[in-house]
Design an enzyme around this catalytic site. Sequence first.
Site, PDB file in Angstrom:
ATOM      1  CG  PHE A  34      91.011   9.267  90.306  1.00  0.00           C
ATOM      2  CD1 PHE A  34      90.230  10.401  90.058  1.00  0.00           C
ATOM      3  CD2 PHE A  34      90.473   8.025  90.010  1.00  0.00           C
ATOM      4  CE1 PHE A  34      88.958  10.281  89.507  1.00  0.00           C
ATOM      5  CE2 PHE A  34      89.199   7.898  89.463  1.00  0.00           C
ATOM      6  CZ  PHE A  34      88.441   9.040  89.205  1.00  0.00           C
ATOM      7  CB  CYS A  77      96.976  16.110  90.809  1.00  0.00           C
ATOM      8  SG  CYS A  77      97.974  17.589  90.797  1.00  0.00           S
ATOM      9  CB  CYS A 134     125.225  -7.457 102.037  1.00  0.00           C
ATOM     10  SG  CYS A 134     126.642  -6.352 101.910  1.00  0.00           S
TER      11      CYS A 134
END
Lengths: 427, 433
Positions: free
Chosen positions: B137, B139, B383
């Site tokens: 379900f 491609c 960070c």
Amino acid sequence: MKQHTPLTPGIVAGRLTPQEYEANFGDISPRLAPHEASVAANRCYFCYDAPCVTACPTSIDIPLFIRQIATGTPEAAARTILSQNILGGMCARVCPTENLCEGACVRETAEGDPVTIGRLQRYATDTLMADGTHPFTRAKPTGKRVAVVGGGPAGLSCAHRLALLGHSVTIYEARAKLGGLNEYGIASYKAPEDFAQREIDWLLQIGGIEVRTNTKVESLSKLRDYDAIFLGVGLAGTNSLGLDKMKNVRDAVEFIAELRQQPDRAKLAVGRNVVVIGGGMTAVDAAVQSKLLGAENVTIVYRRTRGDMGASDVEKAHAETHGVRIVTGAVPAAMGAEARFTYAADASQSLALAADQVLSAIGQTLAQVPVGEKDGLRHEGRKLAPKPAPDVWAGGDCAAGGDDLTVTAVAEGRDAAESIHKALMGA
Amino acid sequence: MANLQSTFVGIKSPNPFWLASAPPTDKKYNVERAYEAGWGGVVWKTLGSEGPPVVNVNGPRYGAIWGPDRRLLGLNNIELITDRPLQVNLQEIKEVKRKWRDRALVISLMVPCDEESWKDILKRIEDTEADGVELNFGCPHGMAERGMGSAVGQVPEYIEMVTRWVKQYSRMPCIVKLTPNITDVRRPAEAAKRGGADAVSLINTINSITSVNLDSFAPEPTIDGKGTHGGYCGPAVKPIALNMVAEIARSPETRGIPISGIGGVTTWRDAAEFMALGAGNVQVCTAAMTYGFKVVQEMISGLSQYLDEKGLASTADLVGRAVPNVTDWQYLNLNYVTKAVIDQEACIKCGRCYAACEDTSHQAIAMSADRTFTVKEDECVACNLCVDVCPVESCITMRELGLGELDQRTGRKVASFANWTTHPNNPSAKAAE
């Protein structure tokens, strides 16, 4: 046709076969193929305020030009290089990069394996020069005239930058060709296929540069009509061994110059046993080329330590790979069919080497003309001051402060041109 | 050596490394080479309905992006499902399964979205003795234009409906392969679960254009001057896949459904990461397409060594171990403080940390005249960008400040755990107890 071999006694030509000459004097480090250039360029870390740039006397923006190669624009890379160093093509071939950019490369620090900056620079400049066009456009003529004395790297660099800025330049060159050491002084395998002259032809496309070869300037007083004078006369004199001049002793600079000007290597005579005295790049170039011309035994003898030698480690290794023996700590005592040396560490011990030919490479000196006292030029030590008179500038090997490298001469010529421009235009 | 034996929805394989449904699993020849190289299982390249075979383009089928030294980082493709006759595929699957009983062999299926089509294909494959089916379900190119593949995968109701048919007409384990070309991957996963799926596999490829040809002004891969979006895969998609796997693994609605992890698995480490985030096994394609089937051998030895080092007896002990640590931003400890530390011995003085911090971040790295780079703790917000851009692994690390230690940037001492839910700046904060 071959009459002689490396074993033929004395100094003779034609020791090798044509195939051997061709192989020996081919390009020592050919241009990278695009794939090789891509792999090499992708190793660059694009360092901040990069150490390689700091190490380059001409401050080429190396990370930028390498990134330009990596992104498929070697022509843009070449413009980055040439805007700082108009002889970037030759410098890519002759710079001792291991002591300059590549020695400073952080990947040398990290892995002992720097980005091959010199070869990448050649890839870029060769790519741009291959289409024959010149990437710079001359500014509107300023009406100012500048005399450049000496057509070596310093003079050419100065002349190009002056012409670029719109000045009219006349280069006075004592020899038959422009180029200085590029043409007469470096080992031929470093810049084969007449690269020095091809680069000069390309450089002169900027326009505004008149060339007078075979024109020795005897006195600067004849150049007083010019608005400024740049002296890039190099070091035309050579130091003497100070021993009785023997027939088989030859100046290495002259030996290299002859080699560079003779396309047919088979016509070049070389001894079976060659002794080169000196420790710099000239000594290595003379020694290696003697070997490549078919000498059986070649020995470099240097009076101080290996570490004191002017030649870089790479150059020393290059000589030794070619079968040249390097002897250090031995001082010349007598030259003849046997070259005799005394060991510096122990004067009672001596070294005797069979010597069909002795090449002297113990340094060059500033020649008198045209920079004699009569021109009132200021000296610093044994060289000219960078600005030896109010309207005279000096650069390259003849000027104090440099380290006798092509790339330094280019930087000094370029910077002198900017200084002249400022002085002439009052900017 | 740890035992890599894997059982996924009842399907046994000697290791958790399966080849995903793709060109490497299109025929017997390739699949046998894969098994010989050591792959634990394969999902056979998608079969379609009986009838005239699918046709493919005859120009380039793949586009790519590369890192330095032309390392393949991402691949996309515009190839369709198998273009070989159904009978040939079924015959080969049968032969291969009989010969390689210890390996997993799952059949990928994609047929039109109607009950008869699914009933028919399931009947046809029954005889192959394959271990299970995977419903394609996902491609995103070509077949989707015909109402199949991701066209189904993007509508949860269709997923549920088809999965129900499959469970109704087949006793085989059913894996539903999900497309990432949706906004929230949990919805199709929930639908698969409602439909009775035994497992989900994800991610299928991502809609993509890998590059544009700047001479012909067409997307790559270019077919006669035109291009179309293809399905993107390879190392570049791994972060997207990991997140989607984690979302399904930790969602209350889908928690516990077996997951076959797919998306850029290239080394044992990638596989271990997928499994830690809840994947029971992994499926691989691009790594095999880039380096050949032999890559599985490094995956096997690496995962085995890792399990030994961690004292884990089997892959099952690894599965899901990182799931409890995947949370929402609001639950992160805002009193956790770290500072970058540069190992001067390891530093090669490239200055990239400085450029990144000075130009684009918080001006928290100082550069001396001799190129010594040091962290200014009073500016460092931790960070991690310097760590990420440094070319030398582990040269820059983050040091955790201890409880009560002064954070020079804020001038406050590190306090005990507190997150956004109780933060005074949060208008909907609950008063701290």
